[in-house]
Write a protein that holds these residues in place. Structure first.
Motif, mmCIF file in Angstrom:
data_model
loop_
_atom_site.group_PDB
_atom_site.id
_atom_site.type_symbol
_atom_site.label_atom_id
_atom_site.label_comp_id
_atom_site.label_asym_id
_atom_site.label_seq_id
_atom_site.Cartn_x
_atom_site.Cartn_y
_atom_site.Cartn_z
ATOM 1 N N ARG A 152 0.761 -1.233 0.000
ATOM 2 C CA ARG A 152 0.000 0.000 0.000
ATOM 3 C C ARG A 152 0.801 1.297 0.000
ATOM 4 O O ARG A 152 0.238 2.373 0.199
ATOM 5 N N GLY B 75 -4.740 4.119 3.032
ATOM 6 C CA GLY B 75 -4.805 2.758 2.503
ATOM 7 C C GLY B 75 -4.829 1.727 3.618
ATOM 8 O O GLY B 75 -4.324 1.971 4.712
ATOM 9 N N SER B 77 -4.093 -2.396 4.688
ATOM 10 C CA SER B 77 -3.452 -3.649 4.333
ATOM 11 C C SER B 77 -3.957 -4.731 5.271
ATOM 12 O O SER B 77 -3.914 -4.573 6.484
ATOM 13 N N ASP B 192 -7.514 -5.673 -0.319
ATOM 14 C CA ASP B 192 -6.593 -5.285 0.748
ATOM 15 C C ASP B 192 -5.695 -6.438 1.178
ATOM 16 O O ASP B 192 -4.656 -6.239 1.784
#
Lengths: 252, 252
Positions: A152, B75, B77, B192
């Motif tokens: 990311r 973002g 993860s 993700d």
DNA sequence: CGCCGGTTTGAGTCCATTCAAGAGGAGTGG
DNA sequence: CCACTCCTCTTGAATGGACTCAAACCGGCG
């Protein structure tokens, strides 16, 4: 820089374990009494090979090593960098068959310790065992951060993050200063750590230099302003768990 | 499908630990005697929050959960998916401060066990402790595979790999068949896990369907030919260490 | 029925890759 | 001491896989 000198070869392990859990004299002596065999390993040589039935654990006494996996199209992924004091192979040896390789990054001194001896000391001395367990848990924490990093973050952030981590870990291991150190890796290896290509690593390093985040000569990295780089790197050191409170309190 | 029924709530943990290390009656009873408190957790709710001082470990009794980290630009993860029997939070609770969050993927039943109780049983019963340690080492092995997956495989391979892993783990946990199962994730969550965007996951799933690797309805995945998909996925199950030889032999 | 989260699809863009070639440096051997 | 080689680093140009933005569709649920 520490020299091996007259120190006990397993001293770096002791230092590392004490970082996670204070050990008393008896526990420390038990660690020193572990059976071991030291070998010198050339840069690039395998310490453990994917698929090996590992029967001994490896402790890095000097030098650097890395974990790697290969994928079908020949690509390589580096999943960890290890340095002095790291038990490089608890992961593989306790699980029986190695699921990845460990290779020397630079010339290394490695102490091999029979896996049964590791198991014995871990359960005979709970504080030693807890410290070892913590060590593997922190490796896992670093894996998670690397997943987030690769998944990311963009190239510049990824590389800056790696440079920050390296600095902090070197300093914690007493091997250098986080603001200036020797980076013992080629740009291709850097690329395999970050999921990029070596060409793009090269361009990104130059960009980081141009923006004033780092200066570098051959393999030397210098960080001008920690605040600035840790900002572009999205770096927070908590995941390294350097604060001395792992595992709560000592067992009686 | 197993129901909770009259079984002891910690039975899934026992099942999991025995997978890594056979336990005798005394050891099994010690596990069953662990103190615990069961809570029902709604889908999407946090089980552990990044930054928490964790004092208890969490065992998933039913449902699914995942580990996640956020990066600077927002973002997300996802670094692991967990299912019935997984000790979801040894990682955080043994290290003190959580370096990531754990969130319920579906509605879950979670058993909370005080961290001191975990430490006590681990060292009072070495085989139990070894099984737990192995469990965390296998989590780490999966992290490494995910790093390689995200860093060095293309979108189709990445997603196929995740689907293979999921199938194998579900089957190993006795929750389904590896060739046909319910995937309790949205495409965004899949994204993700793989470092992609949900849009691209969507396109890639369609491509996998078009090429005959999978068929799917809403959240149901069916694999026509294991050989074919594990080939496009570059999937080999060794890293899951399902073969029963973890940690070598039992302690006396 | 209307809302809402998730899925699907299209068009245009961009970050990182690929391919290719040259420059720099360290080590080797004649 | 120089020629030669190998490896790493550097740079340019063209390509492409995945992303962004945006809109439409779908199904479950209150």
């Amino acid at each position: 820089m520490e020299t091996l000198g007259t120190r006990h070869p397993l001293e770096p392990l002791l230092r590392k374990l004490q970082q996670w859990m204070p050990l008393d004299a008896k526990e420390a002596d038990a660690v020193r009494a572990l059976p071991y065999e030291v070998q010198r390993v050339k840069a690039g040589a395998y310490i453990v090979r994917d698929g090996d039935r590992a029967t001994r654990s490896c402790l890095l006494i000097s030098g650097f090593a890395f974990r790697q996996k290969l994928v079908a199209d020949g690509g390589r992924s580096i999943s960890a960098i290890h340095m002095c004091g790291d038990m490089v192979d608890l992961q593989n040896s306790l699980l029986g068959v190695a699921d990845h390789s460990v290779q020397a990054l630079t010339q290394c001194n490695v102490a091999f310790i029979p896996r049964e001896a590791v198991k014995e000391i871990a359960f005979a001395f709970p504080n030693v065992g807890m410290a070892m367990w913590c060590d593997t848990l922190i490796d896992a924490s670093i894996f998670r951060e690397w997943i987030a990093n690769i998944a990311r973050r963009d190239a510049a952030t990824r590389i800056a993050h790696l440079l920050c981590e390296f600095g902090v870990r070197l300093e914690a291991a007493g091997l250098g200063a986080k603001l200036a150190y020797e980076l013992p890796m080629t740009q291709e290896q850097l690329a395999d750590c970050t999921g990029l290509t070596s060409v793009h690593v090269n361009r990104t390093l130059k960009a980081l230099e141009a923006s004033g985040d780092i200066t570098r000569s051959i393999r030397h990295v210098a960080i001008a302003d920690w605040g600035k780089i840790s900002d572009t790197a999205d770096f927070q050191s908590e995941y390294l768990h350097l604060a001395p409170d792992c595992a709560g309190s000592r067992a009686a």
